[in-house]
Design a protein around this motif. Sequence first.
Motif, PDB file in Angstrom:
ATOM      1  N   ALA A 156       0.819  -1.214   0.000  1.00  0.00           N
ATOM      2  CA  ALA A 156       0.000   0.000   0.000  1.00  0.00           C
ATOM      3  C   ALA A 156       0.853   1.265   0.000  1.00  0.00           C
ATOM      4  N   TRP A 159       1.731   2.748  -3.429  1.00  0.00           N
ATOM      5  CA  TRP A 159       0.674   3.526  -4.082  1.00  0.00           C
ATOM      6  C   TRP A 159       0.492   4.882  -3.410  1.00  0.00           C
ATOM      7  N   LYS A 160       0.601   4.910  -2.105  1.00  0.00           N
ATOM      8  CA  LYS A 160       0.419   6.162  -1.381  1.00  0.00           C
ATOM      9  C   LYS A 160       1.503   7.181  -1.727  1.00  0.00           C
ATOM     10  N   THR A 295      -5.867  -3.430  -7.290  1.00  0.00           N
ATOM     11  CA  THR A 295      -5.024  -2.467  -7.991  1.00  0.00           C
ATOM     12  C   THR A 295      -3.784  -3.145  -8.547  1.00  0.00           C
ATOM     13  N   VAL A 396      -9.771   2.142  -9.454  1.00  0.00           N
ATOM     14  CA  VAL A 396      -8.661   1.201  -9.281  1.00  0.00           C
ATOM     15  C   VAL A 396      -7.946   0.974 -10.611  1.00  0.00           C
ATOM     16  N   LEU A 399      -5.909   4.086 -11.583  1.00  0.00           N
ATOM     17  CA  LEU A 399      -4.655   4.145 -10.842  1.00  0.00           C
ATOM     18  C   LEU A 399      -3.614   3.215 -11.451  1.00  0.00           C
ATOM     19  N   GLN A 403      -0.068   4.341 -13.240  1.00  0.00           N
ATOM     20  CA  GLN A 403       1.216   3.892 -12.703  1.00  0.00           C
ATOM     21  C   GLN A 403       1.994   3.079 -13.733  1.00  0.00           C
ATOM     22  N   VAL A 436      -1.152   9.761  -8.800  1.00  0.00           N
ATOM     23  CA  VAL A 436      -1.638   8.439  -8.391  1.00  0.00           C
ATOM     24  C   VAL A 436      -1.737   8.358  -6.870  1.00  0.00           C
ATOM     25  N   GLY A 437      -0.714   8.847  -6.179  1.00  0.00           N
ATOM     26  CA  GLY A 437      -0.725   8.795  -4.723  1.00  0.00           C
ATOM     27  C   GLY A 437      -1.833   9.624  -4.098  1.00  0.00           C
ATOM     28  N   TRP A 440      -5.099   7.730  -4.705  1.00  0.00           N
ATOM     29  CA  TRP A 440      -5.078   6.541  -3.856  1.00  0.00           C
ATOM     30  C   TRP A 440      -5.461   6.906  -2.416  1.00  0.00           C
ATOM     31  N   SER A 441      -4.884   7.977  -1.896  1.00  0.00           N
ATOM     32  CA  SER A 441      -5.161   8.368  -0.511  1.00  0.00           C
ATOM     33  C   SER A 441      -6.631   8.717  -0.318  1.00  0.00           C
ATOM     34  N   ILE A 444      -8.643   5.435  -0.337  1.00  0.00           N
ATOM     35  CA  ILE A 444      -8.498   4.688   0.909  1.00  0.00           C
ATOM     36  C   ILE A 444      -9.270   5.362   2.034  1.00  0.00           C
TER      37      ILE A 444
END
Length: 480
Positions: A156, A159-160, A295, A396, A399, A403, A436-437, A440-441, A444
Motif C-alpha cells: 500500500a 501507491w500512497k 489495484t 482502481v 490508478l 502507474q 496516483v498517490g 489513492w489516498s 483509501i
Amino acid sequence: MATRFSSTRADSRFWFGEVVPKLASLLLRLPFLLEAHYLDSDMKFGKGKAGLRLMDQQDAGIVFLSQELVAALLACALFCLFPTSRRTWKSLPTINFDQLFACIHPHCSQSQEHKIKCLIHYFERTCLSMPEGFVSFERKLLTLRQSGNVVSYPEAAFWKKSTVPLCSFEAFSSGFIEDQQHEALEVDFANEYFGGGALVMGCVQEEIRFMINPELIVGMLFMVSMQKNEAIEVIGSERFSNYTGYGSSFRFAGDYVDKRPFDARSRRKTRIIAVDALQNPGKWQYGLDCIVRETNKAFCGFLDQSKYKSYMKIFQETSPYKSGLSKDEASIIASNDLCGSSDTPPQTQDPVACFENHSGDKLSTTSETSVEDIGIATGNWGCGAFGGDPQIKSVVQWLAASQALRPFMHYYTFGTTELRKLDEVSHWILSQGWTVGDLWSILIEYSTQRLNRETTIAFFSWLLPDDAATINNNAHYMSE
C-alpha cells in the motif's frame, strides 16, 4: 461470405462433406506443424523460450504460435482428443468441446447454441482460407519477492507515495471494448481459470470474447489458473464473428472480417489482457487488502515489464522517489537498459521483446508502437456477477493504468447507472492535478469510512457532493 449455421441438409452436407475432411487433414499435419513450431521458435527466440509448453503459476514467459497450429489444436479440442485426467489437479481449465456440446438440450438457453455457431463458423473460415499470422500468449507477473531488477508486487505504501501523474481518462456510455479503434490493451474480465465458462455454460464478457476470437481458446490448453500477482496477455488473435446480445440473449450475427493491421511479428494488433477480479467480495472490497489486491492485479496486466524501467527514468531524473520506490530501487531502475540489466533473472526477460535478429538488432514485441502509445480499453471489470462496486473498480483501474505509464484509459460503462457521472468525476479529478498517490489516498479514506459504516453513500457522491464546503474539505485533506 455466406455463413452456414442453420441446421439444413445442405449445411450438414457442407460440414461433413467439406469441413470435416479438411479438419481431418489438418489433424494429420499436426506432428509436422509441432516439429516446425519448435524448430522455428528455438531459432528465433532461444531454446525453450517461446515454444508450446505448460505455463505454470509464477512462471513468467511467452508462447508464440502460428494461426495454422492454433487451428490444428482447436480441431483437437473439437474432436475431444486431449487427455483430461490430470487437468483439474494441474489447475487447468477444461479444453475439449464435449461439455459445451453437452449443454445443448431442449431446455438450454439459445445462447449455448449460438456459441457453437461461432465456433462452427471459425472452422468453416479456416478451412476455406487458412490464416497465416501468429498469436502470442504471455504469462505476466509481479514477483512476490522484492527485487530491484523488476517491478515487484507493491504494498500500500508504494501507491500512497507515488507521484506519477494520472493518465487521460474518457468514458463512453455506448460501444464495446472489442470495437475500439485505438492502440489499446483490451481488458478481458477474466476468471482465474483463463476462458472461464467459455466451453461450458458461461456467456458473459470473457466467454463472448472467446467465441468471437476463438483462437483465445488455445490458451486454455496450457495456461494454469492465475494467482493474485499474475495476468495473461494475448496479442494477435483474429476476430471471426459478429454478435448481438449478452448472457442468455447472446446470438451469432454472421461473419466478421478483421481488418486490424499486423505488427512486425505478423500478429494482428489486437492486444487482450486477462485479469481476474475478486469474486463476490461483499463489504470487504472496501478493505485495504482487497483494494491493494485489485489495484496490483490490474497493474500487473497493464504493465510492460520490458520497457517500464526505461520510462521510469523520466520520473527518476526529476525525483528519485517519484514511483514510491526506495533510493536503492530507484537507482537500479534508472540505470537499467530497455530490456533489463545483464543480471536480470532470465524468467523476467520477454524473449519476444528482447531477442536479437541475425544482424544483432533488438526487435520489440510491440513493433513500432511503444508502450507510451498503447492505452487501456476497459469497462466494468469485476462488477456484475462478481459483485464489485463499479465506481471503485473504475478508479482502481485508472490508478493501475497511470502507474503503468499508459497514455490513456477508455472506459465503456455499458450504460451502468452507477457510472453516469464517471465522465464528470474523471474530468474534475484531472482538473485538480492529482497524482496516483493523491487519488489513492482519497480512495483509501473513503473505503475506510465505508468499511467502518461511517458513510453509506457511493464514492462519486462522497467525492463530489453538492456542498462546496465538503469539496474544500477534501482539497484540504489532500494538502495535509
